[in-house]
Write a protein that holds these residues in place. Structure first.
Motif, PDB file in Angstrom:
ATOM      1  N   PHE A   1     -59.037   7.103  20.271  1.00 36.23           N
ATOM      2  CA  PHE A   1     -58.631   8.332  19.611  1.00 36.23           C
ATOM      3  C   PHE A   1     -57.676   9.163  20.461  1.00 36.23           C
ATOM      4  N   PHE A   2     -57.731   8.994  21.760  1.00 34.99           N
ATOM      5  CA  PHE A   2     -56.729   9.619  22.633  1.00 34.99           C
ATOM      6  C   PHE A   2     -55.331   9.128  22.242  1.00 34.99           C
ATOM      7  N   ALA A   3     -55.189   7.800  22.113  1.00 35.23           N
ATOM      8  CA  ALA A   3     -53.893   7.227  21.728  1.00 35.23           C
ATOM      9  C   ALA A   3     -53.484   7.678  20.335  1.00 35.23           C
ATOM     10  N   SER A   4     -54.428   7.703  19.409  1.00 37.55           N
ATOM     11  CA  SER A   4     -54.122   8.100  18.033  1.00 37.55           C
ATOM     12  C   SER A   4     -53.651   9.544  17.965  1.00 37.55           C
ATOM     13  N   ILE A   5     -54.364  10.430  18.637  1.00 36.05           N
ATOM     14  CA  ILE A   5     -54.012  11.860  18.622  1.00 36.05           C
ATOM     15  C   ILE A   5     -52.649  12.088  19.252  1.00 36.05           C
ATOM     16  N   ALA A   6     -52.383  11.417  20.371  1.00 35.73           N
ATOM     17  CA  ALA A   6     -51.087  11.573  21.041  1.00 35.73           C
ATOM     18  C   ALA A   6     -49.945  11.117  20.135  1.00 35.73           C
ATOM     19  N   LEU A   7     -50.132   9.992  19.449  1.00 30.04           N
ATOM     20  CA  LEU A   7     -49.086   9.477  18.564  1.00 30.04           C
ATOM     21  C   LEU A   7     -48.881  10.375  17.355  1.00 30.04           C
ATOM     22  N   ILE A   8     -49.961  10.909  16.807  1.00 29.63           N
ATOM     23  CA  ILE A   8     -49.828  11.798  15.648  1.00 29.63           C
ATOM     24  C   ILE A   8     -49.071  13.064  16.038  1.00 29.63           C
TER      25      ILE A   8
ATOM     26  N   GLY B   1     -38.894   8.484  15.133  1.00 27.69           N
ATOM     27  CA  GLY B   1     -39.960   9.078  14.335  1.00 27.69           C
ATOM     28  C   GLY B   1     -40.660   8.060  13.453  1.00 27.69           C
ATOM     29  N   ASP B   2     -39.883   7.142  12.846  1.00 27.18           N
ATOM     30  CA  ASP B   2     -40.480   6.114  11.994  1.00 27.18           C
ATOM     31  C   ASP B   2     -41.371   5.176  12.800  1.00 27.18           C
ATOM     32  N   LEU B   3     -40.894   4.793  13.990  1.00 25.25           N
ATOM     33  CA  LEU B   3     -41.716   3.934  14.850  1.00 25.25           C
ATOM     34  C   LEU B   3     -43.014   4.632  15.233  1.00 25.25           C
ATOM     35  N   ALA B   4     -42.890   5.891  15.640  1.00 25.62           N
ATOM     36  CA  ALA B   4     -44.081   6.653  16.020  1.00 25.62           C
ATOM     37  C   ALA B   4     -45.036   6.791  14.840  1.00 25.62           C
ATOM     38  N   LYS B   5     -44.485   6.967  13.635  1.00 28.70           N
ATOM     39  CA  LYS B   5     -45.324   7.112  12.443  1.00 28.70           C
ATOM     40  C   LYS B   5     -46.150   5.847  12.201  1.00 28.70           C
ATOM     41  N   TRP B   6     -45.494   4.682  12.262  1.00 25.98           N
ATOM     42  CA  TRP B   6     -46.225   3.442  11.985  1.00 25.98           C
ATOM     43  C   TRP B   6     -47.201   3.105  13.101  1.00 25.98           C
ATOM     44  N   PHE B   7     -46.832   3.412  14.340  1.00 26.54           N
ATOM     45  CA  PHE B   7     -47.778   3.218  15.439  1.00 26.54           C
ATOM     46  C   PHE B   7     -48.981   4.142  15.276  1.00 26.54           C
ATOM     47  N   SER B   8     -48.746   5.351  14.779  1.00 24.48           N
ATOM     48  CA  SER B   8     -49.849   6.289  14.537  1.00 24.48           C
ATOM     49  C   SER B   8     -50.801   5.750  13.486  1.00 24.48           C
ATOM     50  N   VAL B   9     -50.235   5.242  12.383  1.00 25.12           N
ATOM     51  CA  VAL B   9     -51.068   4.679  11.313  1.00 25.12           C
ATOM     52  C   VAL B   9     -51.888   3.509  11.846  1.00 25.12           C
ATOM     53  N   LEU B  10     -51.221   2.633  12.619  1.00 22.30           N
ATOM     54  CA  LEU B  10     -51.917   1.474  13.172  1.00 22.30           C
ATOM     55  C   LEU B  10     -53.014   1.900  14.143  1.00 22.30           C
ATOM     56  N   ALA B  11     -52.709   2.876  15.008  1.00 21.18           N
ATOM     57  CA  ALA B  11     -53.703   3.335  15.979  1.00 21.18           C
ATOM     58  C   ALA B  11     -54.896   3.982  15.290  1.00 21.18           C
ATOM     59  N   ILE B  12     -54.640   4.789  14.267  1.00 22.62           N
ATOM     60  CA  ILE B  12     -55.743   5.424  13.532  1.00 22.62           C
ATOM     61  C   ILE B  12     -56.599   4.377  12.831  1.00 22.62           C
TER      62      ILE B  12
ATOM     63  N   ILE C   1     -64.879  12.177  19.824  1.00 23.47           N
ATOM     64  CA  ILE C   1     -63.531  12.420  19.278  1.00 23.47           C
ATOM     65  C   ILE C   1     -63.002  13.758  19.779  1.00 23.47           C
ATOM     66  N   ALA C   2     -63.857  14.770  19.838  1.00 25.70           N
ATOM     67  CA  ALA C   2     -63.446  16.076  20.349  1.00 25.70           C
ATOM     68  C   ALA C   2     -63.023  15.972  21.809  1.00 25.70           C
ATOM     69  N   ILE C   3     -63.730  15.163  22.584  1.00 23.23           N
ATOM     70  CA  ILE C   3     -63.364  14.958  23.992  1.00 23.23           C
ATOM     71  C   ILE C   3     -61.993  14.285  24.095  1.00 23.23           C
ATOM     72  N   ALA C   4     -61.763  13.288  23.235  1.00 24.61           N
ATOM     73  CA  ALA C   4     -60.465  12.602  23.225  1.00 24.61           C
ATOM     74  C   ALA C   4     -59.341  13.584  22.915  1.00 24.61           C
ATOM     75  N   PHE C   5     -59.588  14.492  21.990  1.00 32.46           N
ATOM     76  CA  PHE C   5     -58.570  15.500  21.637  1.00 32.46           C
ATOM     77  C   PHE C   5     -58.269  16.411  22.822  1.00 32.46           C
ATOM     78  N   ILE C   6     -59.303  16.876  23.481  1.00 34.15           N
ATOM     79  CA  ILE C   6     -59.114  17.779  24.633  1.00 34.15           C
ATOM     80  C   ILE C   6     -58.325  17.089  25.732  1.00 34.15           C
ATOM     81  N   ILE C   7     -58.648  15.828  25.991  1.00 34.57           N
ATOM     82  CA  ILE C   7     -57.940  15.081  27.038  1.00 34.57           C
ATOM     83  C   ILE C   7     -56.483  14.835  26.649  1.00 34.57           C
ATOM     84  N   ALA C   8     -56.208  14.635  25.346  1.00 38.33           N
ATOM     85  CA  ALA C   8     -54.857  14.280  24.892  1.00 38.33           C
ATOM     86  C   ALA C   8     -53.895  15.459  24.876  1.00 38.33           C
ATOM     87  N   VAL C   9     -54.402  16.682  24.787  1.00 38.76           N
ATOM     88  CA  VAL C   9     -53.544  17.845  24.586  1.00 38.76           C
ATOM     89  C   VAL C   9     -52.527  18.024  25.710  1.00 38.76           C
ATOM     90  N   VAL C  10     -52.979  18.043  26.951  1.00 41.42           N
ATOM     91  CA  VAL C  10     -52.084  18.381  28.072  1.00 41.42           C
ATOM     92  C   VAL C  10     -50.977  17.350  28.259  1.00 41.42           C
TER      93      VAL C  10
END
Length: 371
Positions: free
Chosen positions: A6-13, A246-257, A304-313
């Protein structure tokens, strides 16, 4: 595993959202002129003053033509520049690189540019062939007050030019770049293959006007193919590279999620299977469906909340660095991060709820009958 996925997913989104917001900002930014419904024709041969007058006369007969003018500038890419400009009061260290644009009469009017001081070029004034119009950035960098009426020297072999006006800054390249000093003058003859003919078209009569333009073009340039592009589309193409990112990041986001949610679903299924007897005992002792649901889901939601906190910075840092490539950019506010976090938590919660609710609704007898 849940935190990393979820760290990877949040960062990509977050990255995808920021990229698309920046692209949208640049595409919709006010460029200082009206680029809508402007057809651009490339001139590949000489267009002398007599030819130009006759061509203009024929264009005046076309009902859908609202304005037209020629320029050495494409309003998409840089054309030519010079630092060989002198003016009264110029300091020894005040070397300025001016973008130089040769234009025809009516250029500012056709493109709906705004004059801040002075006047536009006029056919009725013969002296305007040695007149210039500066943009606001040029006046600022030259450090001159009341520029209208003052004289500059440009190129040693030509006579001095008189400043007759100051035009509001407009973008003559991509909005990724800052507006640089600009100097406009009347070009008596357009001979370069890079010269552009701008035609403002009534949007309600686009096709008939283009057909009439083609006929007029064939009358004056029978050996040249009539080709045109719309200025708006040319500007959209300037950001194709960013759109591809942006398109690449979008599809990577979908795949990661998708991978994250599948992994989370597998882990929840495994956890429920391990705790099936515990859940059965709790239900026998009076636990409600909502209590069982919270018991199973809360630990995964916390991850998931922990992953979000770690991904923000790190995500904020890298997107902030990416935005530095643009002279004009969006503010990287907290809203993007907040909404992404809420979306991810909701998505994770829905994924967990599939198995959690199923476990909570299972009859205790089914899991305790062999005990």
């Amino acid at each position: 595993l849940v935190v990393v996925q979820f760290f990877a997913s949040i960062a990509l989104i977050i990255g995808t959202v920021v990229i698309y917001k920046q692209i949208s900002f640049m595409k919709n930014k006010d460029l200082g002129y009206d680029r809508q419904n402007v057809a651009v024709l490339s001139i590949d041969g000489n267009l002398h003053e007599e030819q130009r007058a006759a061509f203009h006369h024929q264009l005046d007969q076309i009902k859908g033509v609202q304005g037209y003018s020629i320029s050495t500038m494409s309003l998409v890419n840089r054309s030519r520049s010079t630092s060989a400009v002198q003016w009264e009061g110029k300091g020894d260290n005040n070397e300025i690189l001016f973008e130089v644009g040769g234009v025809d009469y009516g250029f500012l009017t056709t493109m709906q540019m705004t004059l801040k001081e002075g006047r536009d070029f006029s056919k009725t004034r013969a002296t305007d062939t040695t007149a210039v119009i500066l943009n606001e950035e040029a006046v600022k960098r030259m450090q001159i007050d009341n520029p209208v009426g003052k004289v500059i020297e440009m190129y040693d072999e030509r006579e001095p030019f008189k400043i007759i006006g100051v035009v509001e800054d407009f973008h003559y390249t991509s909005a990724k770049n800052t507006v640089e000093p600009l100097l406009l003058f009347i070009d008596p003859e357009f001979r370069s293959s890079g010269d552009q003919f701008f035609v403002k078209i009534n949007p309600d009569q686009t096709m008939p006007t283009l057909q009439a333009l083609e006929q007029a073009w064939d009358n004056f340039f029978p050996d040249e193919v009539f080709e045109y592009r719309f200025l708006e589309q040319s500007h959209q193409n300037l950001y194709r590279g960013e759109e591809q990112i942006g398109d690449l990041a979008k599809w990577f986001s979908v795949l990661a999620i998708l991978i994250s949610c599948l992994g989370l679903l597998g882990l929840v299924t495994y956890a429920v299977a391990r705790r099936s007897k515990e859940i059965g005992v709790r239900k026998v002792l009076g636990a409600s469906i909502s209590q069982i649901f919270l018991l199973v889901s809360k630990e995964f939601v916390i991850l998931i909340a922990i992953a979000f906190i770690i991904a923000v910075v790190p995500t904020w840092y890298f997107m902030h660095q990416w935005l530095q490539n643009f002279a004009y950019r969006i503010e990287l506010g907290a809203g993007v991060f907040l909404y992404t976090g809420l979306f991810t938590l909701l998505l994770g919660w829905l994924t967990v709820s599939v198995q959690s609710i199923r476990a909570a609704r299972t009859h205790p007898a089914e899991v305790l009958k062999y005990e």
